[in-house]
Scaffold this active site. Sequence first.
Site, PDB file in Angstrom:
ATOM      1  N   PHE A 235      -9.342  -1.717   3.898  1.00 37.86           N
ATOM      2  CA  PHE A 235      -8.927  -0.460   3.268  1.00 37.86           C
ATOM      3  C   PHE A 235      -7.917  -0.799   2.160  1.00 37.86           C
ATOM      4  O   PHE A 235      -7.057  -1.652   2.356  1.00 37.86           O
ATOM      5  CB  PHE A 235      -8.300   0.442   4.330  1.00 37.86           C
ATOM      6  CG  PHE A 235      -8.036   1.844   3.868  1.00 37.86           C
ATOM      7  CD1 PHE A 235      -9.032   2.804   3.930  1.00 37.86           C
ATOM      8  CD2 PHE A 235      -6.792   2.201   3.375  1.00 37.86           C
ATOM      9  CE1 PHE A 235      -8.790   4.103   3.498  1.00 37.86           C
ATOM     10  CE2 PHE A 235      -6.536   3.496   2.944  1.00 37.86           C
ATOM     11  CZ  PHE A 235      -7.536   4.447   3.001  1.00 37.86           C
TER      12      PHE A 235
ATOM     13  N   ASP B  24      -5.482  -3.608  12.263  1.00 34.10           N
ATOM     14  CA  ASP B  24      -5.365  -2.216  11.876  1.00 34.10           C
ATOM     15  C   ASP B  24      -6.381  -1.427  12.704  1.00 34.10           C
ATOM     16  O   ASP B  24      -7.587  -1.681  12.625  1.00 34.10           O
ATOM     17  CB  ASP B  24      -5.643  -2.085  10.370  1.00 34.10           C
ATOM     18  CG  ASP B  24      -5.426  -0.659   9.888  1.00 34.10           C
ATOM     19  OD1 ASP B  24      -5.787   0.269  10.639  1.00 34.10           O
ATOM     20  OD2 ASP B  24      -4.921  -0.483   8.775  1.00 34.10           O
TER      21      ASP B  24
ATOM     22  N   LYS C 166      -6.716  10.629  12.421  1.00 31.89           N
ATOM     23  CA  LYS C 166      -8.174  10.505  12.452  1.00 31.89           C
ATOM     24  C   LYS C 166      -8.666  10.871  13.855  1.00 31.89           C
ATOM     25  O   LYS C 166      -8.602  12.026  14.236  1.00 31.89           O
ATOM     26  CB  LYS C 166      -8.570   9.104  11.993  1.00 31.89           C
ATOM     27  CG  LYS C 166      -8.231   8.894  10.504  1.00 31.89           C
ATOM     28  CD  LYS C 166      -8.406   7.480   9.999  1.00 31.89           C
ATOM     29  CE  LYS C 166      -7.976   7.415   8.527  1.00 31.89           C
ATOM     30  NZ  LYS C 166      -7.792   6.062   8.034  1.00 31.89           N
TER      31      LYS C 166
ATOM     32  N   ARG D 128     -20.448   8.981   4.596  1.00 30.75           N
ATOM     33  CA  ARG D 128     -20.002   8.662   5.963  1.00 30.75           C
ATOM     34  C   ARG D 128     -20.131   9.887   6.865  1.00 30.75           C
ATOM     35  O   ARG D 128     -19.763  11.003   6.477  1.00 30.75           O
ATOM     36  CB  ARG D 128     -18.523   8.253   5.973  1.00 30.75           C
ATOM     37  CG  ARG D 128     -18.160   7.084   5.097  1.00 30.75           C
ATOM     38  CD  ARG D 128     -16.748   6.577   5.432  1.00 30.75           C
ATOM     39  NE  ARG D 128     -15.717   7.619   5.332  1.00 30.75           N
ATOM     40  CZ  ARG D 128     -14.430   7.418   5.609  1.00 30.75           C
ATOM     41  NH1 ARG D 128     -14.024   6.226   6.019  1.00 30.75           N
ATOM     42  NH2 ARG D 128     -13.563   8.392   5.478  1.00 30.75           N
TER      43      ARG D 128
END
Length: 413
Positions: free
Chosen positions: A129, A201, A227, A373
């Site tokens: 990311f 992560d 998330k 996604r």
Amino acid sequence: MTSPVDALGARAAALDAEHAGSDLRHLFDLPEGVYLAGNSLGALPRAVPVRLEAVVREQWGAEAVSAWNTRGWWHVPRRVGDRIGALVGAGEGQLVAGDSTSVALFQTFRAAARLRPGRRTVVTDPGSFPTDLYILQGVAADVGWQVVLAEPHEVPAALDAHGEDVALLALSHVDYRTGELWDLEGLTAAAHEVGALAAWDLCHSVGAVPVRLDEAGVDLAVGCTYKYLNGGPGSPAFTYVARRHHDAFEPAVRGWHGHAQPFAMSREHEPAPGIDRVRIGTPPLLSMLALEAALEVFDAVPIEVVRERSLSLTSFLLDCLDALVPEVELVTPRAPGRRGSQVSVRHAEAFGIVRALAARGVVGDYREPGIARFGIAAPYVTHSDVLATATELRRVLDTGEHLADVEAEGPVT
Ligand SMILES: *Cc1c(COP(=O)(O)O)cnc(C)c1O
């Protein structure tokens, strides 16, 4: 003769019945339609507004500054940290909530350099990311590391090549674009073989995939909570530091909440014992207490059951895509053990597809380069939602709605 859609509809109904025990939709206030962006911003748990109202009125309003003691506000980062720790296989006292993932990454990488002095190499995935890459590059420039880029499958070779010069292996557990799940145990062991630290992560695995940080011997980890943990926009991140590193962990940002005696108001920083030394300053308590309420969703079912449901959903989505939209290119691995909790497809018109699906009530998102996604937050997504996604995608492609000149709604895709 039954059509493929009818057959899939029957399967969706059967699978939803089979997995009824892990359907937690009643614990959420869901937006209209099919919500597959929970890997970007989780849906709203019903407990959150109730808790926030109570915190604001009964704690902040009625007790004001006393609440730091009477309501244990000082200890909330640890309390919430341990609650998250239970989901990622971290024993108590090794995980603390606070700050953003980006800040947590900075604290973690800088401290890793101090834990492995004299070593000058850091290995990371070029597909990480962006914020992970940016922060790592900045820290590398500050501490004099060379950054070696290796995709996770190339990492063992990179570690061999740089051997005992490697201070740190920094990877994401799940690739945010493809949804590929990497071998946390194996890659951590490979880092340890050359005496390096492993930092993970967990942004795309926490709350979706069981993680065993202690068991795998992971050194350091960070993750976000907005998330799959549904903590709400901008909810605090978390940092894990394995207990064996606590004494030598030197925080780069030395704030007063990480001080051994914060109210001694001394002139010199003395890191608090244990994980508290990772703390920086006054945390966003409303967000943190909202997150604590959101985590109650995970009291309803064990994370292993969330994972089973997630795999059933993503497998079924693959079947639906194969049957109904075979022309889209799947970029998510088909092997269940190599999949996080999202399914991604590549298409030249992926952005148009995402916008056209949203207009039909199916909310996914778009990431460069050309990837649509579909995040599968198992607690509130059903097999029927998954089938609806594939059937709506078929309609979009048949009608050409994805080819319309779509304007971006704003800066966020
Ligand atoms: C979502 C995400 C982030 C977000 O970082 P913030 O500081 O919260 O903006 C960072 N890294 C990864 C891998 C992510 O998926």
